[in-house]
Design a protein around this motif. Sequence first.
Motif, PDB file in Angstrom:
ATOM      1  N   CYS A  22     -24.016  -1.153 -26.354  1.00 29.27           N
ATOM      2  CA  CYS A  22     -23.293  -1.798 -27.448  1.00 29.27           C
ATOM      3  C   CYS A  22     -23.340  -3.298 -27.229  1.00 29.27           C
TER       4      CYS A  22
ATOM      5  N   GLY B  83     -19.568  -8.126 -28.798  1.00 28.08           N
ATOM      6  CA  GLY B  83     -19.118  -8.561 -30.111  1.00 28.08           C
ATOM      7  C   GLY B  83     -18.272  -9.801 -30.019  1.00 28.08           C
TER       8      GLY B  83
ATOM      9  N   HIS C 107     -25.312   2.038 -32.190  1.00 27.44           N
ATOM     10  CA  HIS C 107     -25.851   0.674 -32.216  1.00 27.44           C
ATOM     11  C   HIS C 107     -27.078   0.576 -33.141  1.00 27.44           C
TER      12      HIS C 107
ATOM     13  N   GLY D 250     -25.058  -3.572 -36.282  1.00 28.93           N
ATOM     14  CA  GLY D 250     -24.142  -4.394 -35.497  1.00 28.93           C
ATOM     15  C   GLY D 250     -24.183  -5.830 -35.970  1.00 28.93           C
ATOM     16  N   THR D 251     -24.013  -6.768 -35.068  1.00 26.39           N
ATOM     17  CA  THR D 251     -23.968  -8.175 -35.458  1.00 26.39           C
ATOM     18  C   THR D 251     -25.270  -8.647 -36.080  1.00 26.39           C
TER      19      THR D 251
ATOM     20  N   ASN E 245     -22.941   2.461 -37.659  1.00 30.16           N
ATOM     21  CA  ASN E 245     -23.676   2.132 -36.439  1.00 30.16           C
ATOM     22  C   ASN E 245     -24.331   3.369 -35.832  1.00 30.16           C
TER      23      ASN E 245
ATOM     24  N   HIS F  71     -17.539  -0.930 -36.570  1.00 30.47           N
ATOM     25  CA  HIS F  71     -17.870  -2.342 -36.706  1.00 30.47           C
ATOM     26  C   HIS F  71     -17.254  -2.885 -37.988  1.00 30.47           C
TER      27      HIS F  71
ATOM     28  N   TRP G 271     -17.507  -6.228 -40.689  1.00 27.05           N
ATOM     29  CA  TRP G 271     -18.296  -7.386 -41.141  1.00 27.05           C
ATOM     30  C   TRP G 271     -17.572  -8.103 -42.285  1.00 27.05           C
TER      31      TRP G 271
ATOM     32  N   TYR H  57     -17.819  -7.872 -35.634  1.00 28.05           N
ATOM     33  CA  TYR H  57     -17.525  -7.461 -34.268  1.00 28.05           C
ATOM     34  C   TYR H  57     -17.220  -5.972 -34.222  1.00 28.05           C
ATOM     35  N   ASP H  58     -17.384  -5.398 -33.013  1.00 30.61           N
ATOM     36  CA  ASP H  58     -17.081  -3.992 -32.795  1.00 30.61           C
ATOM     37  C   ASP H  58     -15.578  -3.770 -32.743  1.00 30.61           C
TER      38      ASP H  58
END
Length: 427
Positions: free
Chosen positions: A22, A25, A264, A267-268, A276, A311, A313, A329-330
């Motif tokens: 992962c 984050g 994953h 993600g970011t 994810n 996650h 956003w 971020y997670d």
Amino acid sequence: MHTLRRPIAVLLATAVVFVAGCETGEPLTAVALPVQSPAPSPSPRPTARPTASPTPSPTPSPVPSPPDVPYDPAKFGFRAKGMSGEIIVFMPVGQIQYAIDEMDWDVVSTVAFFSLEAGRDGAILKDNGWRAWISPRMDTLIAKAHANGTKVVMSLERFSWSPGQTRLTRALLGSAAARERLAREAAAEVARRGVDGVNVDFEPIPSGRKAEFTDFVRRLRRALDDQRPGYQLTFSVIGHHGSYDVGASVGPDAADAVYLMGYHYSGTFSKVAGSNAPMGGPRYDVADTVKKLLKSVEPHEIIVGVPYYGHVWPTANGKLNARTLGGGYDMPYERAVALGRQIGLRYDKVQQVAWGRVQQRTCRTCPLRWYQLYFDDHRAIAHKWAWIKAQKLLGGGVWTIGYEGGRGALTEVMRKAFLYAEAPAAR
């Protein structure tokens, strides 16, 4: 399950640093909110020297495997526990006490301590992970696991997500002497601590080192067998697993199974918000990965891990799979559920994921912005367990067991999926 009663703004600003598989984050730079990470578990009390190993419990009498699941019951003891499949849960250093006090031992067949780190010369680093590994609390964990018929393995970690990390991994894998040293040290530590095997978490494998990684896995198999036949050996792969020779790394002279980090996938780095760990949709997903793995290994040689985290956003609008406006971020499952209760949750039946949306101001004069949350809730996890069983895979895994925040809906769906007969949860 613990209920978090916090303002939405605080929940949205809660970020957690994750490690195995992962991302690290970070809160959105545009969000001027204080970041509140969950309070860490008390650090294990280090010892000046390795403690005496707990006496391992006697190995249960082998339970004959059904003909359609030819796993080795000496290495995977789930059937002796009354389970229909392997469940391996990852336990970072900060979750040792959580596992001792809270985990449902009825439905966990293997606990993977995360982690011991491999150095460039093949030595196991004597860092915080090592100090936790030799601590009295780890003694307690090992003893309790064995008393419940659960195996304990150490996760041997070597990351290559940065140029510096990659240089170290290339040096380690590029040296036959270093590979042999690491294999021998790891096997000796398994025997010394009275545990049951190793999970190798090298991610990803640097370019040009695929064959050397396979060689290391085979050396580790030999080293473990030299200590005592019957130790469990698995290795982890990421969704895009082309840097691993999976087929050559699984077999009688290598690993017993491959652990797919089935998370994953977003993600970011994502341009579009979404699961994810998607199970469907137009993009590459967990089912696609398993289909590719099945070209190299048998179903009973695959374990699929699920994420107990999601996650958040900032997004361009409130529509499903909206364009992202930042990395986000997670968020661990416990906090995602708390936030979902406040903003309301929907369910995407294509990706098989819970999601929610909210418009939020981060200050009185700040503009109103959309945020979207995606995470695997009990419905998503139940779907994955059912799918894993339908594919006749060896079983599943969890990253990480402590992110549920206490026994709740995820524990219940695991019990329903993998216990042959419901029994009171053991403390």
